[in-house]
Write a protein that holds these residues in place. Structure first.
Motif, mmCIF file in Angstrom:
data_model
loop_
_atom_site.group_PDB
_atom_site.id
_atom_site.type_symbol
_atom_site.label_atom_id
_atom_site.label_comp_id
_atom_site.label_asym_id
_atom_site.label_seq_id
_atom_site.Cartn_x
_atom_site.Cartn_y
_atom_site.Cartn_z
ATOM 1 N N ASP A 128 -32.391 -31.632 -78.635
ATOM 2 C CA ASP A 128 -33.449 -32.582 -78.300
ATOM 3 C C ASP A 128 -33.485 -32.873 -76.807
ATOM 4 O O ASP A 128 -34.565 -33.001 -76.213
ATOM 5 C CB ASP A 128 -33.250 -33.883 -79.079
ATOM 6 N N ASN A 129 -32.315 -32.985 -76.192
ATOM 7 C CA ASN A 129 -32.276 -33.228 -74.747
ATOM 8 C C ASN A 129 -32.882 -32.069 -73.976
ATOM 9 O O ASN A 129 -33.551 -32.258 -72.955
ATOM 10 C CB ASN A 129 -30.833 -33.458 -74.293
ATOM 11 N N THR A 130 -32.646 -30.873 -74.471
ATOM 12 C CA THR A 130 -33.209 -29.702 -73.803
ATOM 13 C C THR A 130 -34.727 -29.690 -73.912
ATOM 14 O O THR A 130 -35.429 -29.337 -72.962
ATOM 15 C CB THR A 130 -32.632 -28.422 -74.424
ATOM 16 N N LYS A 131 -35.264 -30.074 -75.061
ATOM 17 C CA LYS A 131 -36.708 -30.117 -75.231
ATOM 18 C C LYS A 131 -37.343 -31.133 -74.278
ATOM 19 O O LYS A 131 -38.433 -30.913 -73.741
ATOM 20 C CB LYS A 131 -37.041 -30.476 -76.680
ATOM 21 N N LYS A 132 -36.637 -32.238 -74.030
ATOM 22 C CA LYS A 132 -37.151 -33.227 -73.089
ATOM 23 C C LYS A 132 -37.125 -32.695 -71.666
ATOM 24 O O LYS A 132 -38.049 -32.930 -70.878
ATOM 25 C CB LYS A 132 -36.327 -34.506 -73.189
ATOM 26 N N LEU A 133 -36.041 -31.987 -71.337
ATOM 27 C CA LEU A 133 -35.949 -31.443 -69.984
ATOM 28 C C LEU A 133 -36.998 -30.371 -69.727
ATOM 29 O O LEU A 133 -37.457 -30.198 -68.596
ATOM 30 C CB LEU A 133 -34.545 -30.861 -69.761
ATOM 31 N N LYS A 134 -37.369 -29.642 -70.767
ATOM 32 C CA LYS A 134 -38.368 -28.581 -70.599
ATOM 33 C C LYS A 134 -39.712 -29.153 -70.159
ATOM 34 O O LYS A 134 -40.498 -28.467 -69.509
ATOM 35 C CB LYS A 134 -38.544 -27.802 -71.905
ATOM 36 N N LYS A 135 -39.971 -30.383 -70.535
ATOM 37 C CA LYS A 135 -41.238 -30.992 -70.160
ATOM 38 C C LYS A 135 -41.256 -31.435 -68.695
ATOM 39 O O LYS A 135 -42.311 -31.657 -68.138
ATOM 40 C CB LYS A 135 -41.516 -32.201 -71.058
#
Length: 326
Positions: A239-246
């Motif tokens: 989930d943290n990675t998905k946030k960083l991708k944005k």
């Protein structure tokens, strides 16, 4: 036309003589001659008739499988070429399931060396041809059942090979096949979760792949409550990675998922893990060294200041020719 047919017949007769000679010299072949022997097998595979391909594989496949684990790099590479060549020819005649069954026969071997070689060859073949030439669900289910049993093997090398197969299976097999064997796989995976760093990272990767393919609810339902914290940690990282991708992108244009990066998609995943762990160890060693040197430098400066203060000297340099130097 008659001349061409006669030449073809002569070539076929010579080829069969070569195959018979290779088959009769399996036990007597010296180690130094194995790379050339396997090269000869590789060339023979390209010329043998489709009708005789299956019998050819039954004679030489076991030898080639064992040779994929040879310490000699040339012999190992030549054996891998034989395995790939046979797979390619079997695919041409739509006999991939039959070929996989021949490879799976090595699972019944008495030595762990044979089991490891068999699993490794199945993994490579599955990765290369499953997407274009699928394996029947019944046979895939049989393979998954055997691999689940291998997770409880006492030899770490066998377990490592089984993890490699599961990596390919989570990418190639359908969700139904994986779900049917989830209850068998989970205990075997969690059994090794506290082992070496390399094994632990591979298990985290597999759990992440299973949650993505089967859903988190199904995986959580089959994992004991004592290990739910591990699954939550894996989900949190994703989930943290998905946030960083944005927010940002890496230099390549895409930010890598840390869970995915735990186990690279290259065939030599063991080598890459060892290199990565070595880099971490080197960084830790360098950090420790710099800390020690930094502490030593500070102590040296501190002692110099202490000495200067104790002698009552000022910040001016000492004049060795002056009267105070005496």
């Amino acid at each position: 036309d008659h001349t061409t047919a006669a030449a073809f017949a002569d070539d076929r007769a010579v080829l069969m003589d070569i195959c018979e000679a290779l088959a009769s010299s399996t036990q007597s072949c010296q180690a130094a001659a194995r790379p050339l022997r396997h090269k000869c097998l590789e060339l023979s595979i390209k010329r043998i008739d489709n009708d005789e391909l299956a019998s050819f594989a039954q004679v030489f496949l076991g030898e080639a499988m064992l040779a994929t684990k040879e310490p000699n790099a040339k012999a190992r590479d030549a054996a891998i070429a034989v395995i790939s060549g046979l797979a390619s020819r079997m695919v041409e005649i739509s006999a991939l399931p039959q070929y996989m069954a021949m490879l799976a026969a090595g699972l019944a071997g008495k030595s762990s060396h044979m089991i490891i070689a068999s699993v490794g060859c199945m993994t490579q073949t599955l990765s290369d041809y499953q997407e274009t030439h699928g394996i029947e669900p019944e046979f895939a289910s049989m393979l998954m059942g055997n691999i689940a049993l291998l997770l409880h093997h006492t030899t770490p090398g066998v377990v490592k090979a089984a993890l490699g197969f599961l990596k390919a299976a989570t990418q190639c097999f359908d969700s139904e096949t994986l779900a049917n064997h989830l209850q068998e796989l989970i205990p075997g995976l969690l059994k090794w979760i506290r082992e070496s760093n390399e094994t632990r990272l591979k298990i985290r990767y597999l759990l992440h792949r299973l949650m993505r393919k089967l859903g988190q609810d199904l995986v959580f339902a089959n994992v004991p409550a004592t290990h739910h914290k591990l699954l939550l940690n894996i989900c949190k990282m994703h989930d943290n990675t998905k946030k960083l991708k944005k927010k940002k992108k890496s230099e390549s244009g895409e930010l890598k998922d840390p869970i995915e990066s735990l186990w690279s998609d290259s065939d030599s995943d063991s080598d890459s893990d060892e290199v990565e762990m070595a880099d971490v160890a080197n960084k830790g060693s360098a950090k420790t060294s710099s800390t020690v040197h930094g502490r030593g430098a500070r102590e040296s400066r501190s002692s110099w200041l202490h000495e200067a203060q104790s002698t009552g000297s000022s910040a001016d340099p000492l004049d060795l020719l002056g009267s105070s130097a005496a």
